[in-house]
Design a protein around this motif. Sequence first.
Motif, mmCIF file in Angstrom:
data_model
loop_
_atom_site.group_PDB
_atom_site.id
_atom_site.type_symbol
_atom_site.label_atom_id
_atom_site.label_comp_id
_atom_site.label_asym_id
_atom_site.label_seq_id
_atom_site.Cartn_x
_atom_site.Cartn_y
_atom_site.Cartn_z
ATOM 1 N N GLU A 185 0.855 -1.176 0.000
ATOM 2 C CA GLU A 185 0.000 0.000 0.000
ATOM 3 C C GLU A 185 0.900 1.237 0.000
ATOM 4 O O GLU A 185 1.551 1.537 0.995
ATOM 5 C CB GLU A 185 -0.910 0.019 1.231
ATOM 6 N N ASP B 97 2.472 4.948 0.227
ATOM 7 C CA ASP B 97 2.251 6.128 1.058
ATOM 8 C C ASP B 97 1.852 7.288 0.145
ATOM 9 O O ASP B 97 2.636 7.716 -0.706
ATOM 10 C CB ASP B 97 3.532 6.460 1.828
ATOM 11 N N ALA B 98 0.660 7.789 0.311
ATOM 12 C CA ALA B 98 0.136 8.837 -0.579
ATOM 13 C C ALA B 98 0.897 10.149 -0.455
ATOM 14 O O ALA B 98 0.777 11.018 -1.328
ATOM 15 C CB ALA B 98 -1.349 9.072 -0.282
ATOM 16 N N ASP B 99 1.696 10.302 0.589
ATOM 17 C CA ASP B 99 2.397 11.568 0.819
ATOM 18 C C ASP B 99 3.838 11.552 0.333
ATOM 19 O O ASP B 99 4.596 12.481 0.633
ATOM 20 C CB ASP B 99 2.378 11.910 2.312
ATOM 21 N N ARG C 249 5.295 12.061 -2.516
ATOM 22 C CA ARG C 249 5.723 13.198 -3.335
ATOM 23 C C ARG C 249 5.991 14.427 -2.468
ATOM 24 O O ARG C 249 6.938 15.193 -2.727
ATOM 25 C CB ARG C 249 4.669 13.513 -4.400
ATOM 26 N N PRO D 194 2.657 17.284 -7.723
ATOM 27 C CA PRO D 194 1.831 16.108 -8.034
ATOM 28 C C PRO D 194 2.029 15.564 -9.444
ATOM 29 O O PRO D 194 1.954 14.352 -9.655
ATOM 30 C CB PRO D 194 0.401 16.617 -7.827
ATOM 31 N N ASP E 150 7.722 3.269 -1.914
ATOM 32 C CA ASP E 150 6.724 4.300 -2.135
ATOM 33 C C ASP E 150 7.227 5.287 -3.186
ATOM 34 O O ASP E 150 6.473 5.693 -4.082
ATOM 35 C CB ASP E 150 6.419 5.033 -0.828
ATOM 36 N N SER F 123 7.116 3.687 -6.640
ATOM 37 C CA SER F 123 5.781 3.516 -7.203
ATOM 38 C C SER F 123 5.287 4.782 -7.890
ATOM 39 O O SER F 123 4.437 4.718 -8.778
ATOM 40 C CB SER F 123 4.790 3.090 -6.110
ATOM 41 N N GLU F 124 5.810 5.954 -7.516
ATOM 42 C CA GLU F 124 5.402 7.216 -8.114
ATOM 43 C C GLU F 124 6.349 7.687 -9.203
ATOM 44 O O GLU F 124 6.041 8.639 -9.935
ATOM 45 C CB GLU F 124 5.313 8.297 -7.028
#
Length: 366
Positions: A163, A165-167, A169, A176, A245, A248-249
């Motif tokens: 999963e 980590d959305a933060d 970036r 974004p 993380d 993944s971005e």
Amino acid sequence: MRILVFANTPAHVHLYRHAVDRLERADHDVLVLTREYACTTDLLEFFELPYRVYGDHGTDAYSKLRFARELGGQFGTIVRESIRFRPDVVFGRGPYAALAGTVTRTPVVLVLDDEPGDFNHTVSRPFADCILSPEVTRRDLGDDHYTFEGFKECAYLHPDVFEPDADVREYLGVDPDEPYVLVRFNALDALHDTDLEGFTREQRRDLIEHLSERATVFVSDEGGDMDLRDYPARPYDLHPALIHDAMSEASLLVADTGTMATEAALLGTPAFRYRGNDEHEYGEFEELERAGLAEEFDDYGAIRDRSLDILEDDGAAARWQERRREYAGDLVNLTDLLVEVATSRGAVDRLSSSTRQSIRPRSQSM
């Protein structure tokens, strides 16, 4: 039960961390034996895993010579810690796990991949009660060798496990929609890296300068000897536990090391690996190339130019994510397998019928 796990590298920590957490939550007693190497203990601390250090292994020539001289002392510490812990099963690889299992008369489970580690495999194979490896690995290590469909990285990057980590970036300080590239340079200090050469100093500079014209570049230098103040790049300076993380971005990962290229591919990020003079054929990379998730290059100019092409391709990210969805969801969740093998004390015949169906004897998959 009492489960002893050897985690000698950062990759080993990731391999076992979810299994250790689940076993502890099920009231089993787990101990991780480790050495000071790169960020291994930092990861163990971050994930709050129970560990003890038996030695260290640096990345420079002096450290490796010292490691050779101190190996006997490290083995002595392993013997003492293993006897004190009294495990019911031992997980690891190489002579470390073999020694612990021998002195405690405990079943040994080896989790291996297709790296050219003939020495490690040779010395540990006679002591193993169960050997697990991806189906794409080439070796046949005997009657106790079982394969699974997937990669050892599926223990922490399987879609059912990972999963992001959305933060991340925000942590990296990128916008974004800002494209960025992760570049990983190998220290080439492990036993199986002897005589290998990755990117040269000149190639590193050339690669970074070209990539920086199209994206923000973050450099992860395993050897720790690059001064990036004179480069159009930023050091990757987040906690090492956040590297997946960040991967993944990313728009692209370029590396001369195998593990991170495999990880990026399984995350659906274009993963390009420079082989240098490494002539070993890795079953894992061939499989990921077949799935369209990774690419390997023998020629420096080819990997540089292909990297620039992918950064100009607006549809690349969506294609790679679709390939990941089609491919990775059918792979074995290795954490599930490790937990059940642990509670069965490495005895395959004690596994549930569904788990036994997810593995098969190596001799049947050749």
